[in-house]
Design a protein around this motif. Sequence first.
Motif, PDB file in Angstrom:
ATOM      1  N   ARG A   1      85.281  -0.239  -4.191  1.00 49.41           N
ATOM      2  CA  ARG A   1      85.211  -0.346  -6.074  1.00 49.41           C
ATOM      3  C   ARG A   1      85.022  -1.979  -6.617  1.00 49.41           C
ATOM      4  O   ARG A   1      84.587  -2.525  -6.541  1.00 49.41           O
ATOM      5  N   GLU A   2      86.403  -2.505  -6.378  1.00 49.77           N
ATOM      6  CA  GLU A   2      87.199  -3.429  -6.282  1.00 49.77           C
ATOM      7  C   GLU A   2      86.379  -4.537  -5.523  1.00 49.77           C
ATOM      8  O   GLU A   2      85.809  -5.871  -6.025  1.00 49.77           O
ATOM      9  N   PHE A   3      86.233  -4.918  -4.258  1.00 43.56           N
ATOM     10  CA  PHE A   3      85.168  -6.138  -2.771  1.00 43.56           C
ATOM     11  C   PHE A   3      84.086  -6.034  -3.793  1.00 43.56           C
ATOM     12  O   PHE A   3      83.233  -7.217  -3.438  1.00 43.56           O
ATOM     13  N   SER A   4      83.282  -4.859  -4.407  1.00 46.57           N
ATOM     14  CA  SER A   4      82.001  -4.749  -4.455  1.00 46.57           C
ATOM     15  C   SER A   4      81.878  -5.904  -6.137  1.00 46.57           C
ATOM     16  O   SER A   4      81.113  -6.733  -5.615  1.00 46.57           O
ATOM     17  N   LYS A   5      83.318  -6.140  -6.586  1.00 47.40           N
ATOM     18  CA  LYS A   5      82.927  -7.487  -7.946  1.00 47.40           C
ATOM     19  C   LYS A   5      82.697  -8.787  -7.385  1.00 47.40           C
ATOM     20  O   LYS A   5      82.131  -9.463  -7.761  1.00 47.40           O
ATOM     21  N   THR A   6      83.098  -8.616  -5.619  1.00 49.02           N
ATOM     22  CA  THR A   6      83.265 -10.013  -4.994  1.00 49.02           C
ATOM     23  C   THR A   6      81.785 -10.127  -4.031  1.00 49.02           C
ATOM     24  O   THR A   6      81.475 -10.966  -4.529  1.00 49.02           O
ATOM     25  N   LEU A   7      81.620  -9.226  -3.636  1.00 55.52           N
ATOM     26  CA  LEU A   7      80.821  -8.737  -2.140  1.00 55.52           C
ATOM     27  C   LEU A   7      79.067  -8.072  -2.761  1.00 55.52           C
ATOM     28  O   LEU A   7      79.003  -8.354  -1.861  1.00 55.52           O
TER      29      LEU A   7
ATOM     30  N   GLU B   1      77.608  -5.875  -0.101  1.00 52.38           N
ATOM     31  CA  GLU B   1      78.462  -6.265   1.050  1.00 52.38           C
ATOM     32  C   GLU B   1      79.428  -4.728   1.243  1.00 52.38           C
ATOM     33  O   GLU B   1      80.247  -5.608   2.240  1.00 52.38           O
ATOM     34  N   ALA B   2      80.005  -4.751   0.014  1.00 48.65           N
ATOM     35  CA  ALA B   2      81.396  -4.278  -0.103  1.00 48.65           C
ATOM     36  C   ALA B   2      82.590  -2.960   0.916  1.00 48.65           C
ATOM     37  O   ALA B   2      82.943  -3.432   1.941  1.00 48.65           O
ATOM     38  N   ASP B   3      81.223  -2.633   1.089  1.00 50.80           N
ATOM     39  CA  ASP B   3      81.426  -1.033   2.063  1.00 50.80           C
ATOM     40  C   ASP B   3      80.874  -1.980   3.311  1.00 50.80           C
ATOM     41  O   ASP B   3      82.545  -1.219   4.218  1.00 50.80           O
ATOM     42  N   ASN B   4      80.381  -2.848   3.592  1.00 49.38           N
ATOM     43  CA  ASN B   4      80.682  -3.528   5.253  1.00 49.38           C
ATOM     44  C   ASN B   4      81.878  -4.146   5.429  1.00 49.38           C
ATOM     45  O   ASN B   4      82.079  -4.074   6.794  1.00 49.38           O
ATOM     46  N   PHE B   5      82.564  -4.869   4.159  1.00 48.87           N
ATOM     47  CA  PHE B   5      83.602  -5.614   4.492  1.00 48.87           C
ATOM     48  C   PHE B   5      84.819  -4.250   5.200  1.00 48.87           C
ATOM     49  O   PHE B   5      85.332  -4.714   5.595  1.00 48.87           O
TER      50      PHE B   5
ATOM     51  N   THR C   1      95.474 -22.207   6.748  1.00 55.80           N
ATOM     52  CA  THR C   1      94.319 -23.110   7.320  1.00 55.80           C
ATOM     53  C   THR C   1      92.986 -23.315   7.108  1.00 55.80           C
ATOM     54  O   THR C   1      92.177 -24.104   7.385  1.00 55.80           O
ATOM     55  N   GLY C   2      92.982 -22.820   5.561  1.00 55.32           N
ATOM     56  CA  GLY C   2      91.776 -23.627   5.529  1.00 55.32           C
ATOM     57  C   GLY C   2      90.437 -22.462   4.735  1.00 55.32           C
ATOM     58  O   GLY C   2      89.761 -23.131   4.038  1.00 55.32           O
ATOM     59  N   GLN C   3      89.987 -21.050   5.533  1.00 49.97           N
ATOM     60  CA  GLN C   3      89.304 -20.527   5.455  1.00 49.97           C
ATOM     61  C   GLN C   3      89.780 -19.716   4.518  1.00 49.97           C
ATOM     62  O   GLN C   3      90.355 -18.627   5.079  1.00 49.97           O
ATOM     63  N   LEU C   4      88.984 -19.516   3.246  1.00 50.42           N
ATOM     64  CA  LEU C   4      89.300 -18.255   2.610  1.00 50.42           C
ATOM     65  C   LEU C   4      88.432 -17.257   2.034  1.00 50.42           C
ATOM     66  O   LEU C   4      89.035 -16.489   0.729  1.00 50.42           O
ATOM     67  N   GLU C   5      87.704 -17.365   2.864  1.00 50.74           N
ATOM     68  CA  GLU C   5      86.630 -16.006   2.072  1.00 50.74           C
ATOM     69  C   GLU C   5      86.657 -14.859   2.089  1.00 50.74           C
ATOM     70  O   GLU C   5      86.962 -14.528   0.978  1.00 50.74           O
ATOM     71  N   ARG C   6      87.913 -14.992   3.616  1.00 51.62           N
ATOM     72  CA  ARG C   6      87.874 -13.184   3.193  1.00 51.62           C
ATOM     73  C   ARG C   6      89.822 -13.016   2.633  1.00 51.62           C
ATOM     74  O   ARG C   6      89.778 -11.706   1.859  1.00 51.62           O
ATOM     75  N   PHE C   7      89.944 -13.521   2.428  1.00 49.16           N
ATOM     76  CA  PHE C   7      91.132 -14.026   2.329  1.00 49.16           C
ATOM     77  C   PHE C   7      91.021 -13.717   0.056  1.00 49.16           C
ATOM     78  O   PHE C   7      91.344 -12.997  -0.532  1.00 49.16           O
ATOM     79  N   ASP C   8      89.884 -14.204  -0.315  1.00 50.27           N
ATOM     80  CA  ASP C   8      89.461 -14.688  -1.713  1.00 50.27           C
ATOM     81  C   ASP C   8      89.006 -13.216  -2.034  1.00 50.27           C
ATOM     82  O   ASP C   8      89.309 -12.824  -3.349  1.00 50.27           O
ATOM     83  N   VAL C   9      88.354 -12.264  -0.935  1.00 51.20           N
ATOM     84  CA  VAL C   9      87.763 -11.332  -1.839  1.00 51.20           C
ATOM     85  C   VAL C   9      89.113  -9.680  -2.019  1.00 51.20           C
ATOM     86  O   VAL C   9      88.930  -9.192  -2.580  1.00 51.20           O
TER      87      VAL C   9
END
Length: 426
Positions: A84-90, A93-97, A384-392
């Motif tokens: 539910r929460e990740f769908s706000k960002t993704l 694709e939230a279910d796959n994440f 190390t600068g890759q924030l994509e998954r962190f930001d979720v």
Amino acid sequence: MLHTNSYYAATRNDATVYPTLSGDHRVDVVIIGGGFSGISAAVELIERGMKVAIVEAKRIGWGASGRNGGQITGSLSGDKAMAREFSKTLGEEADNFVWNLRWRGHDIIRKRVDKYAIDCDLKSGQMQTAMTLGHMKELRQIHREGEKRGMGDVLSFVEKHSMHEYLDTDIYCGGLLNTKNMHVHSLNLCLGEARAATQAGALIFEQSEVTRIEHGETPKVISNQGVVTANAVLIAGNAYHILDQKNLGGALFPASLSIMATEPLGCTADKINPKDIAVYDSRFVLDYYRLTAEKRLLFGGGTNYSGKPSKNIEAELRPALEKTFPDLCGVNIDFAWSGMDGIIVNRIPEVGKISDNVFYVQGFSGHGIALTHSLGEIMAEAITGQLERFDVFADVKHLRLPFGRQMGSQLVALGMIYYSLLEKMR
């Protein structure tokens, strides 16, 4: 400071005592906490070429990482909240994440055990069992979802009439066997990963409680006798730290987990659990168990959400053990111990930054071995600068209760009473 008097501590295969932090040290990243989340992130960072220091208040694996049930599963107690929460960002694709998050830790652990030759009794095979027809319906849904996602070769639905092939008990309606899931001597896994980190150049300091973090362009982690200066800090203490509560307080609350280990069972072990699988049931407050390398039964359950240690672990757990396996009535209990897990109200791990270079990860809510390794990788990416998954994760707004930990734990305990009542309706 020794480890708690547990089966794990008594059978650990690495007795290394790391030095206390003293003097001044300079690294790229300093990690506070020597459990799975901190150690796993350290290995990831070292493999990315970072110079890392780990500062642990007690001993490596002293907390929940060295006291748990040893089950490496794809279960997430906050999976629905995550989707539910990740769908706000993704979006879609939230279910796959979330699905990939379930299993990434397994791959990391298996690869790391092989790469660094970690001796930790790692075995495949785990079953989630049903105690009601409602549980059976839920397990069938999980089975169907797994088959849709290409996991049909590792999942098997076991009907009631076939349960005795796996477990010598009559208390279950059926179960879902997963051969991707694993079980492990968790303290030896943690110690083995720490050894791998030091062999690659990491600095580890034990019995070195961090008293404060000095924020700035190059933050400092400070103990009573030493200082580590770094480009970035990761707070990974989970339920056992109280650092920076102005920013981190009110979201995580400790819950006491209790486990015991029987005497070696010999041939009886092969009778009650002939396939040597790990097991947990489908209740909100569940029981879980597995056999150790010495054919002891390690049995846990009845999580205490008040945040207070159990007064008599054997007395609390023995009735459930003997109900599950009547052949073990009167069996000797050689070890009984407890530890604190970190519970987040919505069961989504709390991940974020206090400042540009001070990160944190905490709150695995009872499903930590695989999840800490998944998040260790995500934290290493972020540092190390890759924030994509962190930001979720960081974009999730966590409920913060305006109380201290003790009062918060009491409210969490009341919530679990509510869910336990719902259990009777499933």
